[in-house]
Enzyme design. Structure first.
Site, PDB file in Angstrom:
ATOM      1  N   HIS A 126       0.869  -1.181   0.000  1.00 41.49           N
ATOM      2  CA  HIS A 126       0.000   0.000   0.000  1.00 41.49           C
ATOM      3  C   HIS A 126       0.914   1.242   0.000  1.00 41.49           C
ATOM      4  CE1 HIS A 126      -2.836   2.928   1.783  1.00 41.49           C
ATOM      5  NE2 HIS A 126      -3.813   2.071   1.532  1.00 41.49           N
ATOM      6  N   ASP A 206       2.822  -4.442   8.252  1.00 38.09           N
ATOM      7  CA  ASP A 206       1.610  -3.676   7.995  1.00 38.09           C
ATOM      8  C   ASP A 206       0.432  -4.629   8.172  1.00 38.09           C
ATOM      9  OD1 ASP A 206      -0.621  -2.466   6.940  1.00 38.09           O
ATOM     10  OD2 ASP A 206       0.361  -1.749   5.116  1.00 38.09           O
ATOM     11  N   GLN A 209      -4.789  -4.950   7.049  1.00 33.73           N
ATOM     12  CA  GLN A 209      -5.811  -5.862   6.530  1.00 33.73           C
ATOM     13  C   GLN A 209      -5.946  -7.133   7.365  1.00 33.73           C
ATOM     14  OE1 GLN A 209      -8.040  -5.221   4.357  1.00 33.73           O
ATOM     15  NE2 GLN A 209      -7.184  -3.371   3.475  1.00 33.73           N
ATOM     16  N   LYS A 232     -10.527  -0.354  10.249  1.00 31.00           N
ATOM     17  CA  LYS A 232     -10.574  -1.572   9.446  1.00 31.00           C
ATOM     18  C   LYS A 232     -10.850  -2.806  10.306  1.00 31.00           C
ATOM     19  CE  LYS A 232      -7.955   0.172   5.592  1.00 31.00           C
ATOM     20  NZ  LYS A 232      -6.804   0.066   4.703  1.00 31.00           N
ATOM     21  N   CYS A 370      -4.614   2.212  -3.791  1.00 35.27           N
ATOM     22  CA  CYS A 370      -3.390   2.710  -3.158  1.00 35.27           C
ATOM     23  C   CYS A 370      -2.211   1.779  -3.418  1.00 35.27           C
ATOM     24  CB  CYS A 370      -3.563   2.931  -1.659  1.00 35.27           C
ATOM     25  SG  CYS A 370      -4.753   4.212  -1.266  1.00 35.27           S
TER      26      CYS A 370
HETATM   27  C1  LIG Z   1      -5.800   0.758   4.531  1.00 35.16           C
HETATM   28  C2  LIG Z   1      -4.407   0.311   4.487  1.00 35.16           C
HETATM   29  C3  LIG Z   1      -3.366   1.125   4.933  1.00 35.16           C
HETATM   30  C4  LIG Z   1      -3.588   2.540   5.398  1.00 35.16           C
HETATM   31  O1  LIG Z   1      -4.474   2.610   6.478  1.00 35.16           O
HETATM   32  P1  LIG Z   1      -5.037   4.008   6.958  1.00 35.16           P
HETATM   33  O2  LIG Z   1      -6.119   3.635   7.915  1.00 35.16           O
HETATM   34  O3  LIG Z   1      -5.579   4.707   5.726  1.00 35.16           O
HETATM   35  O4  LIG Z   1      -3.928   4.758   7.577  1.00 35.16           O
HETATM   36  C5  LIG Z   1      -2.089   0.627   4.900  1.00 35.16           C
HETATM   37  N1  LIG Z   1      -1.837  -0.622   4.467  1.00 35.16           N
HETATM   38  C6  LIG Z   1      -2.816  -1.441   4.043  1.00 35.16           C
HETATM   39  C7  LIG Z   1      -2.469  -2.829   3.605  1.00 35.16           C
HETATM   40  C8  LIG Z   1      -4.128  -1.001   4.028  1.00 35.16           C
HETATM   41  O5  LIG Z   1      -5.090  -1.813   3.581  1.00 35.16           O
END
Ligand SMILES: *Cc1c(COP(=O)(O)O)cnc(C)c1O
Length: 413
Positions: A126, A206, A209, A232, A370
């Site tokens: 992302h 990260d 998800q 999320k 993104c």
């Molecule tokens: C949504 C997402 C982000 C960014 O999250 P934010 O809540 O917009 O800061 C980063 N990495 C992944 C894999 C995402 O799906």
């Protein structure tokens, strides 16, 4: 067909927003990778906090401030338990995954990397887990290198290459996603972190998800940093988490400075509080943290192993059903996928497809998700994406398929 494996029967009534019509059709919400919805208990807890307990934290000696501080710090402890972190001091509240990653980029990577050293990441990240490393590399003279995504449709990273790359390159830092928000693939995070640790490379996961979808145990994974966003995983927007090993957080300089994060200040200089408060300058999102704690209670009541297998069932079912459509191209691996399915249907532009689906109450996402460099690599400017959560039903997959069939007729794809 009644399938006890699906969690929607038990959970759908908890989500008030799902029970509405959009453009004259019952809403089918399949944009969960962009943001999930919240159960009533989270909405009510935020409202209860503002009605009964709100004041600023950490400063006041009066009753409301004490209560707000206790709730805010209890939320930190709740997050620590959710991740199985060794101590609450490892949990920093941020605005979200993006801010968590920027914090590490500024306070650890930019402060420590030397010219020629390598920041390693993957081609599926992302933008939030890409651009901070581009800037950190520019500022330090470090090199940014990528583990390639393999396969015409982006099957994933070939992690067998990792050990060799770690041997060959002067890697200091490795950042990668647990679950790809565009390919839906699941990366073997514990194996990756262990390989990195063997050669002293610092890791960031990260988990945007995955935090609300899969069991996560930061001690078992042995990552150095991990980031996720409240919105999320059934929590509020504007609140997120950075987990960091305590000895690393203690060595890091603050990312922002101001109130709340100091232990003493003169006109000339200031001293910082210990972590995590050192990284929480200014009034934090108190209600957000409290709402997030409630969301984590909700998820743990359902059970993350159950959520994970439910995701995989829905993802698998959607993948196999979509494959029946003539002219479909589905991104990501066929096996081992989460509940995220990105696709291109014939020659229909993803934006047209998403706008068409919206006419029938079906909420999809269309765009580069993104992950613009990844889409470009796969030869696409955009794709459509359906992403599922535990409240989605198999009937909603039927509705998706019907809508896509009628779109194919309409656009003559
Ligand atoms: C949504 C997402 C982000 C960014 O999250 P934010 O809540 O917009 O800061 C980063 N990495 C992944 C894999 C995402 O799906």
């Amino acid at each position: 067909m009644v399938n006890r494996a699906f969690l929607s029967d038990r959970t759908r009534q908890d989500f008030p927003i799902l029970h509405q019509s959009v453009n004259g059709h019952p809403l089918v919400y399949l944009d969960n990778a962009a943001s999930t919805q919240r159960p009533g208990c989270v909405i009510e807890e935020i409202s209860r906090y503002y009605r009964e307990d709100h004041a600023n934290v950490h400063r006041g000696l009066h009753a409301l401030s004490t209560r707000a501080t206790q709730l805010y710090e209890a939320a930190r402890t709740r997050v620590a338990r959710f991740l199985n972190a060794a101590q609450p001091a490892s949990i920093v509240f941020t605005r979200g995954t993006t801010e968590s990653i920027n914090l590490v980029a500024a306070s650890w990577v930019t402060a420590r990397l030397r010219p020629g050293e390598v920041i390693l990441t993957t081609e599926m990240e992302h933008h939030a887990n890409l651009i901070p490393w581009q800037i950190a590399a520019q500022r330090t003279g470090a090199q940014l290198k990528f583990l390639p995504v393999t396969g015409e449709d982006g099957a994933g990273v070939d992690w067998d290459r990792l050990e060799r790359l770690l041997d060959e390159l002067p890697v200091r830092f490795l950042a990668f996603t647990h679950i790809s928000n565009s390919l839906g693939c699941v990366n073997p995070i514990a194996r990756i972190c262990q390989a990195a640790k063997k050669v002293g490379v610092i890791t960031l996961v990260d988990a945007a998800q995955s935090a609300g979808h899969s069991p996560l145990d930061v001690q078992a994974i042995d990552c150095d940093f991990l980031a996720f966003s409240g919105h999320k995983c059934c929590g509020p927007t504007g609140i997120g988490v950075l987990y960091g090993k305590s000895h690393l957080l203690e060595q890091m300089e603050p990312y922002q400075v101001g109130g709340e994060m100091i232990s003493s200040v003169t006109y000339e200089r200031a001293e910082w509080k210990p972590a995590p408060h050192r990284f929480e300058a200014g009034t934090p999102h108190i209600a957000g943290a409290i709402g997030l704690a409630k969301a984590l209670d909700y998820l743990d009541r359902l059970g993350r192993p159950a959520i994970e297998s439910n995701d995989h069932l829905l993802g698998r079912l959607a993948y196999e059903r979509l494959r029946e459509l003539p002219g479909i191209r589905i991104l990501g691996p066929r096996q081992d996928r989460a509940g995220i399915v990105s696709f291109q249907l014939g020659r229909i532009h993803a934006h047209d497809l998403v706008a068409y689906a919206d006419q029938f109450g079906v909420a999809l996402r269309g765009g580069h998700h993104c992950t613009q460099p990844l889409m470009r690599k796969l030869g696409l400017s955009a794709s459509a994406r359906a992403s599922f959560y535990f409240y989605n039903t198999t009937e909603e997959i039927d509705r998706l398929l019907n809508t896509l069939r009628s779109a194919a007729d309409y656009f003559g794809a």
